[in-house]
Design an enzyme around this catalytic site. Structure first.
Site, PDB file in Angstrom:
ATOM      1  N   TYR A 179       3.314   1.094  -1.343  1.00  0.00           N
ATOM      2  CA  TYR A 179       3.415   1.734  -0.025  1.00  0.00           C
ATOM      3  C   TYR A 179       2.598   3.027  -0.011  1.00  0.00           C
ATOM      4  O   TYR A 179       1.819   3.281   0.916  1.00  0.00           O
ATOM      5  CB  TYR A 179       4.895   2.016   0.255  1.00  0.00           C
ATOM      6  CG  TYR A 179       5.217   2.746   1.537  1.00  0.00           C
ATOM      7  CD1 TYR A 179       4.945   2.199   2.784  1.00  0.00           C
ATOM      8  CD2 TYR A 179       5.844   3.993   1.486  1.00  0.00           C
ATOM      9  CE1 TYR A 179       5.287   2.873   3.951  1.00  0.00           C
ATOM     10  CE2 TYR A 179       6.198   4.664   2.648  1.00  0.00           C
ATOM     11  CZ  TYR A 179       5.907   4.096   3.879  1.00  0.00           C
ATOM     12  OH  TYR A 179       6.247   4.765   5.027  1.00  0.00           O
ATOM     13  N   ASP A 190       5.239  -6.228  18.852  1.00  0.00           N
ATOM     14  CA  ASP A 190       5.786  -6.401  17.502  1.00  0.00           C
ATOM     15  C   ASP A 190       5.534  -7.852  17.124  1.00  0.00           C
ATOM     16  O   ASP A 190       5.203  -8.693  17.976  1.00  0.00           O
ATOM     17  CB  ASP A 190       7.306  -6.087  17.485  1.00  0.00           C
ATOM     18  CG  ASP A 190       7.821  -5.722  16.094  1.00  0.00           C
ATOM     19  OD1 ASP A 190       8.065  -4.529  15.835  1.00  0.00           O
ATOM     20  OD2 ASP A 190       7.971  -6.638  15.253  1.00  0.00           O
ATOM     21  N   ILE A 191       5.728  -8.149  15.846  1.00  0.00           N
ATOM     22  CA  ILE A 191       5.602  -9.547  15.389  1.00  0.00           C
ATOM     23  C   ILE A 191       6.813 -10.367  15.836  1.00  0.00           C
ATOM     24  O   ILE A 191       6.763 -11.592  15.865  1.00  0.00           O
ATOM     25  CB  ILE A 191       5.415  -9.578  13.853  1.00  0.00           C
ATOM     26  CG1 ILE A 191       4.842 -10.913  13.384  1.00  0.00           C
ATOM     27  CG2 ILE A 191       6.716  -9.229  13.129  1.00  0.00           C
ATOM     28  CD1 ILE A 191       4.400 -10.906  11.932  1.00  0.00           C
ATOM     29  N   GLY A 227      10.785  -1.439  15.511  1.00  0.00           N
ATOM     30  CA  GLY A 227      11.337  -0.860  14.294  1.00  0.00           C
ATOM     31  C   GLY A 227      12.110   0.420  14.573  1.00  0.00           C
ATOM     32  O   GLY A 227      12.416   0.760  15.728  1.00  0.00           O
TER      33      GLY A 227
HETATM   34  P1  NAD Z   1      10.285  -0.257  10.531  1.00  0.00           P
HETATM   35  O1  NAD Z   1      10.246  -1.048   9.277  1.00  0.00           O
HETATM   36  O2  NAD Z   1      11.588   0.153  11.065  1.00  0.00           O
HETATM   37  O3  NAD Z   1       9.503  -1.030  11.682  1.00  0.00           O
HETATM   38  C1  NAD Z   1       8.292  -1.658  11.450  1.00  0.00           C
HETATM   39  C2  NAD Z   1       8.098  -2.711  12.524  1.00  0.00           C
HETATM   40  O4  NAD Z   1       6.861  -3.385  12.218  1.00  0.00           O
HETATM   41  C3  NAD Z   1       9.192  -3.777  12.552  1.00  0.00           C
HETATM   42  O5  NAD Z   1       9.727  -3.902  13.848  1.00  0.00           O
HETATM   43  C4  NAD Z   1       8.478  -5.056  12.114  1.00  0.00           C
HETATM   44  O6  NAD Z   1       8.946  -6.224  12.799  1.00  0.00           O
HETATM   45  C5  NAD Z   1       7.045  -4.748  12.490  1.00  0.00           C
HETATM   46  N1  NAD Z   1       6.068  -5.517  11.720  1.00  0.00           N
HETATM   47  C6  NAD Z   1       6.102  -5.860  10.408  1.00  0.00           C
HETATM   48  N2  NAD Z   1       5.027  -6.587  10.097  1.00  0.00           N
HETATM   49  C7  NAD Z   1       4.301  -6.706  11.211  1.00  0.00           C
HETATM   50  C8  NAD Z   1       3.075  -7.346  11.528  1.00  0.00           C
HETATM   51  N3  NAD Z   1       2.394  -8.052  10.619  1.00  0.00           N
HETATM   52  N4  NAD Z   1       2.600  -7.244  12.787  1.00  0.00           N
HETATM   53  C9  NAD Z   1       3.291  -6.562  13.733  1.00  0.00           C
HETATM   54  N5  NAD Z   1       4.462  -5.963  13.503  1.00  0.00           N
HETATM   55  C10 NAD Z   1       4.959  -6.021  12.250  1.00  0.00           C
HETATM   56  O7  NAD Z   1       9.340   1.010  10.305  1.00  0.00           O
HETATM   57  P2  NAD Z   1       9.426   2.460  10.983  1.00  0.00           P
HETATM   58  O8  NAD Z   1      10.413   3.247  10.217  1.00  0.00           O
HETATM   59  O9  NAD Z   1       9.578   2.328  12.445  1.00  0.00           O
HETATM   60  O10 NAD Z   1       7.993   3.035  10.580  1.00  0.00           O
HETATM   61  C11 NAD Z   1       6.886   3.022  11.460  1.00  0.00           C
HETATM   62  C12 NAD Z   1       5.738   3.733  10.771  1.00  0.00           C
HETATM   63  O11 NAD Z   1       6.151   5.059  10.396  1.00  0.00           O
HETATM   64  C13 NAD Z   1       5.268   3.068   9.478  1.00  0.00           C
HETATM   65  O12 NAD Z   1       3.888   3.231   9.339  1.00  0.00           O
HETATM   66  C14 NAD Z   1       5.978   3.858   8.407  1.00  0.00           C
HETATM   67  O13 NAD Z   1       5.287   3.817   7.183  1.00  0.00           O
HETATM   68  C15 NAD Z   1       5.947   5.245   9.005  1.00  0.00           C
HETATM   69  N6  NAD Z   1       6.962   6.124   8.434  1.00  0.00           N
HETATM   70  C16 NAD Z   1       8.291   5.883   8.652  1.00  0.00           C
HETATM   71  C17 NAD Z   1       9.230   6.716   8.082  1.00  0.00           C
HETATM   72  C18 NAD Z   1      10.706   6.516   8.276  1.00  0.00           C
HETATM   73  O14 NAD Z   1      11.521   7.200   7.623  1.00  0.00           O
HETATM   74  N7  NAD Z   1      11.123   5.605   9.170  1.00  0.00           N
HETATM   75  C19 NAD Z   1       8.820   7.793   7.278  1.00  0.00           C
HETATM   76  C20 NAD Z   1       7.459   7.973   7.051  1.00  0.00           C
HETATM   77  C21 NAD Z   1       6.536   7.146   7.656  1.00  0.00           C
HETATM   78  N1  SER Z   2      11.299   6.626   4.965  1.00  0.00           N
HETATM   79  C1  SER Z   2      10.146   6.058   4.335  1.00  0.00           C
HETATM   80  C2  SER Z   2      10.531   5.241   3.143  1.00  0.00           C
HETATM   81  O1  SER Z   2      11.495   5.614   2.514  1.00  0.00           O
HETATM   82  C3  SER Z   2       9.195   7.143   3.922  1.00  0.00           C
HETATM   83  O2  SER Z   2       7.933   6.797   4.284  1.00  0.00           O
HETATM   84  O3  SER Z   2       9.863   4.300   2.845  1.00  0.00           O
END
Ligand code: NAD
Ligand code: SER
Length: 317
Positions: A142, A34-35, A11
């Protein structure tokens, strides 16, 4: 040397975090998972990869045993906008996945790092300089999973002694992998559109402030907190962290300094706008600064300059 398993490694965060942690701990010591069935071509191929659906606890346990893992960085999740469209999926992946990771960690003796979010707050939370410890009544699925996850991680630490740690990330801005369906994604989309078409229609309304952070600071937050002295950590699982707070018109004005023809319009999406309005305007991150030395390097101006420079190269412009 630590042996780390990253879930959701393909991700927005994991694509860069995998390389960041491999630079610190060595390619062979950081297992991406990853999935998705395979890693995209490129640098991520230089280390081990496992296909793991985090809803299946046995898949996590098998990888932990196979690679003798002692630290799980759990990133697999469904983000805010997708979570509102598919609340069942968000509950199953976010809560089921975290529970499985914590259970495997308890049974096999691993530490766990997992991010929470500004989404763990809700409309009744103080909006400005949101305190570290305050009201948390989120109104998105969420957010419900994020606040429950914070408490569940506290529980596994207090009850079983699992070394759980985490931060409440704001919106993350990056140029390597696209965001996965969140509310703050506009602050990434705007750069692609500004460079490609010199215009952007924002789905978030003028005057809507949210905390944001550039990815290099987010990567440092994770590796610094993972290595922090546990004796100093009072708020283990849910540190407020931020680097900047801005509204769409602020980032548009900053981009215009580099691309004077850039024009922004608004085409507000009511679902994502309602989510954004339920979140804080700006966080107080003093606990993270005091307990483990959080000190972000990028503000709006330096992030914008770097994003435009790096994206120009990526897009071949
Ligand atoms: P993303 O959506 O870009 O990536 C998530 C990844 O999880 C994807 O590659 C997807 O294929 C994988 N995935 C989905 N379902 C799955 C499953 N059942 N088993 C295994 N893998 C699975 O998310 P991200 O932005 O990289 O976020 C990572 C973490 O950080 C999350 O917990 C998110 O809530 C947190 N977060 C992100 C942000 C942001 O702005 N990106 C902000 C706050 C918190
Ligand atoms: N960037 C994330 C969202 O918008 C915050 O957790 O979902």
């Amino acid at each position: 040397m630590k042996k780390i398993l990253i879930t959701g490694a393909l991700g927005q965060i994991g694509t860069e975090l995998t390389l960041h942690l491999r630079n610190i701990y060595g390619d062979e010591n950081v297992v991406a998972s990853d999935i998705k069935p395979s890693v995209p071509e490129g640098e991520l191929e230089n280390g081990p990869y496992e296909v793991i659906d985090v809803v299946e606890a046995d898949q996590i346990a098998a990888a932990v045993k196979k690679h003798k893992i002692d630290q799980i960085v759990h990133l697999a999740a469904i983000l805010s906008a997708v979570g509102e469209a598919k609340p069942n999926l968000a509950w199953n992946v976010n809560m089921g996945g975290l529970f499985n990771v914590l259970e495997v960690a308890r049974e096999l003796g691993c530490a766990v790092f997992t991010p929470s979010s500004i989404a763990a707050f809700g409309p009744s939370t103080p909006k400005d300089k949101t305190p570290q410890d305050t009201l948390q009544r989120p109104t998105t699925m969420y957010g419900v999973t994020k606040v429950a996850g914070e408490i569940l991680c506290d529980y596994y630490y207090l009850k079983y002694g699992v070394d759980t740690r985490g931060v409440r990330f704001p919106g993350l801005i990056s140029y390597v992998a696209l965001p996965g369906g969140g509310t703050t994604d506009y602050a990434v989309d705007i750069f692609y559109e500004a460079l490609k078409h010199k215009r952007y229609a924002s789905f978030i309304a003028e005057g809507t402030y949210m905390d944001m952070m550039y990815m290099p600071d987010a990567l440092n937050a994770i590796s610094t907190l993972m290595e922090a002295n546990p004796d100093k950590l009072v708020h283990r699982n849910a540190f407020n962290v931020t680097a900047m707070s801005f509204a769409p018109e602020d980032i548009a004005a900053e981009i215009k300094k580099h691309i004077p023809e850039f024009e922004m319009t608004y085409d507000v999406d009511p679902v994502r706008q309602a989510i954004a309005e339920s979140w804080p305007n700006s966080l107080d991150d003093s606990a993270a600064r005091e307990e483990w030395g959080w000190n972000p390097q990028y503000d709006l101006a330096s992030m914008t300059a770097d994003m435009l420079e790096k994206l120009r190269v990526k897009l071949g412009l």
